[in-house]
Design an enzyme around this catalytic site. Structure first.
Site, PDB file in Angstrom:
ATOM      1  CG  ASP A 173      -1.793   1.165   1.387  1.00  0.00           C
ATOM      2  OD1 ASP A 173      -1.560   2.184   0.695  1.00  0.00           O
ATOM      3  OD2 ASP A 173      -2.740   1.094   2.188  1.00  0.00           O
ATOM      4  CB  SER A 217      -2.619  12.176 -15.811  1.00  0.00           C
ATOM      5  OG  SER A 217      -3.858  12.607 -16.317  1.00  0.00           O
ATOM      6  CE1 TYR A 220      -5.633  11.308 -11.308  1.00  0.00           C
ATOM      7  CE2 TYR A 220      -6.058  12.677 -13.239  1.00  0.00           C
ATOM      8  CZ  TYR A 220      -5.503  11.546 -12.669  1.00  0.00           C
ATOM      9  OH  TYR A 220      -4.816  10.652 -13.450  1.00  0.00           O
ATOM     10  CE  LYS A 275      -1.873  10.659 -11.791  1.00  0.00           C
ATOM     11  NZ  LYS A 275      -0.907   9.572 -11.568  1.00  0.00           N
TER      12      LYS A 275
HETATM   13  P1  NAD Z   1      -6.849   1.505 -12.153  1.00  0.00           P
HETATM   14  O1  NAD Z   1      -7.827   2.080 -11.176  1.00  0.00           O
HETATM   15  O2  NAD Z   1      -7.211   0.258 -12.862  1.00  0.00           O
HETATM   16  O3  NAD Z   1      -5.421   1.273 -11.464  1.00  0.00           O
HETATM   17  C1  NAD Z   1      -4.943   2.010 -10.371  1.00  0.00           C
HETATM   18  C2  NAD Z   1      -4.353   1.040  -9.396  1.00  0.00           C
HETATM   19  O4  NAD Z   1      -3.814   1.737  -8.260  1.00  0.00           O
HETATM   20  C3  NAD Z   1      -5.423   0.067  -8.863  1.00  0.00           C
HETATM   21  O5  NAD Z   1      -4.955  -1.242  -9.026  1.00  0.00           O
HETATM   22  C4  NAD Z   1      -5.546   0.457  -7.412  1.00  0.00           C
HETATM   23  O6  NAD Z   1      -5.885  -0.615  -6.582  1.00  0.00           O
HETATM   24  C5  NAD Z   1      -4.158   0.986  -7.130  1.00  0.00           C
HETATM   25  N1  NAD Z   1      -4.092   1.754  -5.894  1.00  0.00           N
HETATM   26  C6  NAD Z   1      -4.951   2.707  -5.432  1.00  0.00           C
HETATM   27  N2  NAD Z   1      -4.582   3.106  -4.213  1.00  0.00           N
HETATM   28  C7  NAD Z   1      -3.463   2.399  -3.880  1.00  0.00           C
HETATM   29  C8  NAD Z   1      -2.611   2.352  -2.754  1.00  0.00           C
HETATM   30  N3  NAD Z   1      -2.837   3.109  -1.675  1.00  0.00           N
HETATM   31  N4  NAD Z   1      -1.546   1.511  -2.785  1.00  0.00           N
HETATM   32  C9  NAD Z   1      -1.315   0.736  -3.844  1.00  0.00           C
HETATM   33  N5  NAD Z   1      -2.086   0.715  -4.934  1.00  0.00           N
HETATM   34  C10 NAD Z   1      -3.152   1.542  -4.946  1.00  0.00           C
HETATM   35  O7  NAD Z   1      -6.574   2.653 -13.182  1.00  0.00           O
HETATM   36  P2  NAD Z   1      -5.335   2.898 -14.205  1.00  0.00           P
HETATM   37  O8  NAD Z   1      -5.899   3.701 -15.283  1.00  0.00           O
HETATM   38  O9  NAD Z   1      -4.627   1.643 -14.524  1.00  0.00           O
HETATM   39  O10 NAD Z   1      -4.419   3.846 -13.310  1.00  0.00           O
HETATM   40  C11 NAD Z   1      -3.014   3.733 -13.245  1.00  0.00           C
HETATM   41  C12 NAD Z   1      -2.381   5.105 -13.298  1.00  0.00           C
HETATM   42  O11 NAD Z   1      -2.707   5.694 -14.558  1.00  0.00           O
HETATM   43  C13 NAD Z   1      -2.859   6.091 -12.234  1.00  0.00           C
HETATM   44  O12 NAD Z   1      -1.727   6.729 -11.679  1.00  0.00           O
HETATM   45  C14 NAD Z   1      -3.707   7.077 -13.004  1.00  0.00           C
HETATM   46  O13 NAD Z   1      -3.686   8.365 -12.424  1.00  0.00           O
HETATM   47  C15 NAD Z   1      -3.024   7.048 -14.365  1.00  0.00           C
HETATM   48  N6  NAD Z   1      -3.862   7.535 -15.485  1.00  0.00           N
HETATM   49  C16 NAD Z   1      -4.978   6.851 -15.877  1.00  0.00           C
HETATM   50  C17 NAD Z   1      -5.754   7.345 -16.920  1.00  0.00           C
HETATM   51  C18 NAD Z   1      -7.001   6.631 -17.397  1.00  0.00           C
HETATM   52  O14 NAD Z   1      -7.763   7.210 -18.162  1.00  0.00           O
HETATM   53  N7  NAD Z   1      -7.234   5.391 -17.033  1.00  0.00           N
HETATM   54  C19 NAD Z   1      -5.391   8.537 -17.552  1.00  0.00           C
HETATM   55  C20 NAD Z   1      -4.254   9.211 -17.137  1.00  0.00           C
HETATM   56  C21 NAD Z   1      -3.488   8.688 -16.092  1.00  0.00           C
END
Ligand code: NAD
Length: 293
Positions: free
Chosen positions: A63, A140, A153, A157
């Site tokens: 975590d 992001s 958010y 970021k």
């Molecule tokens: P997702 O929600 O599937 O993955 C995020 C992961 O982070 C999840 O597995 C969640 O359990 C984990 N997480 C949350 N809190 C946590 C903690 N305290 N300790 C450990 N793990 C934790 O979504 P994703 O899109 O795969 O997100 C991954 C990254 O991509 C993030 O940093 C997000 O900001 C970034 N992002 C996503 C998008 C999008 O559109 N999906 C766009 C830009 C950036």
């Protein structure tokens, strides 16, 4: 010798796909430590690798908001080194700013900002001592430009950008490369995991009607953007691979050529207004009342 990669947030989305891709390399180039906050969620990852990756994959609890959990994961890396650290865990938050509870905002900043920093802090001394390392961070477009209804958010970021750019300058002297993979919309659980304030929620109902209408317009705009321009995690993983395999990685990679940040209005008009007006037009274009103003 295998390249040791530790990834945060691997129970879903980009982290899961990256872990699967690296662990499935036929040449067994990588030893992947796929970490996740809650090990109950490891089945999805195990299903994807079909149990065939005993010597390329290990799943660890971590975590990013819990220092002890980060240290415990670090101690369980049997190679006693991490060559590539991928700070990917992150959570979104969407809704009118007035409707956000302090605890919720704190949680976003805890995971996205302090979680990323704490993870880097834990692995940095080892990388410095060995004189090599890679730190990859899932960034992001919301870290490069403001987006309405995403204030907290975006703040988180933007903060990550500041951390990475500052560190990258110093780490040049240690042969440690920092890279951000800037993502646009990606088809993951992000939107489900995102802490959204729905237009019908009690907290949103307290917000003025004009803001609520604009929020609905924004949500429709988001839906269209996701439909037209969202990527699959595999597309994003390709960019991570490029950064990992490059002898001299860039500081910023963009996952989606079709959706680059609107940097030119930011640079050409340093007073910042051009970007704000452009984005406002793009997002609220479908709102006829707004366009008449
Ligand atoms: P997702 O929600 O599937 O993955 C995020 C992961 O982070 C999840 O597995 C969640 O359990 C984990 N997480 C949350 N809190 C946590 C903690 N305290 N300790 C450990 N793990 C934790 O979504 P994703 O899109 O795969 O997100 C991954 C990254 O991509 C993030 O940093 C997000 O900001 C970034 N992002 C996503 C998008 C999008 O559109 N999906 C766009 C830009 C950036």
């Amino acid at each position: 010798e295998q390249v040791v990669v530790l990834i945060t947030g691997c129970s879903s989305g980009i982290g899961l796909s990256l872990a699967v891709c690296l662990a499935s390399d036929p040449a067994k180039t990588y030893k992947v430590y796929a970490t996740m906050r809650n090990l109950v969620k490891k089945e999805r990852l195990l299903d994807c690798v079909k149990g065939l990756h005993k010597d390329t994959l290990d799943i660890l609890q971590m975590d990013v908001t819990d220092q002890q959990s980060i240290q415990d994961a670090r101690h369980r890396v049997t190679e006693k080194r991490v060559d590539v650290l991928v700070c990917n865990a992150g959570v979104g938050l969407m809704g009118p700013l007035e409707a956000q509870a302090l605890d919720t905002m704190r949680q976003i900043l805890e995971v996205n900002v302090l979680g990323t920093i704490s993870t880097i802090q834990a692995f940095l001394p080892g990388m410095k001592a060995r004189g090599h390392g890679r730190i990859l961070v899932t960034g992001s477009l919301g870290g490069l430009q403001g987006l309405p209804f995403n204030e907290v958010y975006c703040a988180s970021k933007f903060a990550v950008e500041g951390v990475c750019e500052s560190l990258a300058i110093l780490l040049q002297h240690f042969n440690i490369h920092v890279s951000l993979v800037e993502c646009g919309p990606v088809n993951t659980d992000f939107l489900d995991n995102l802490l959204t304030t729905e237009p019908g929620d009690a907290s949103t109902q307290q917000v003025d009607e004009h803001t609520r209408r604009l929020y609905e317009t924004y949500l429709k705009h988001c839906g269209v953007v996701f439909q037209n321009a969202s990527q699959d995690t595999e597309d994003v993983v390709k960019i991570f691979l490029e950064a990992i395999q490059s002898a001299s990685p860039a500081f910023r990679y963009y996952s989606n050529d079709a959706l680059l940040p609107l940097t030119s209005p930011k640079i050409s008009a340093v007073d910042g207004l051009q970007y704000i007006r452009t984005m406002s037009k793009i997002i609220f274009a479908s709102d006829k009342t707004e366009q008449q103003k």
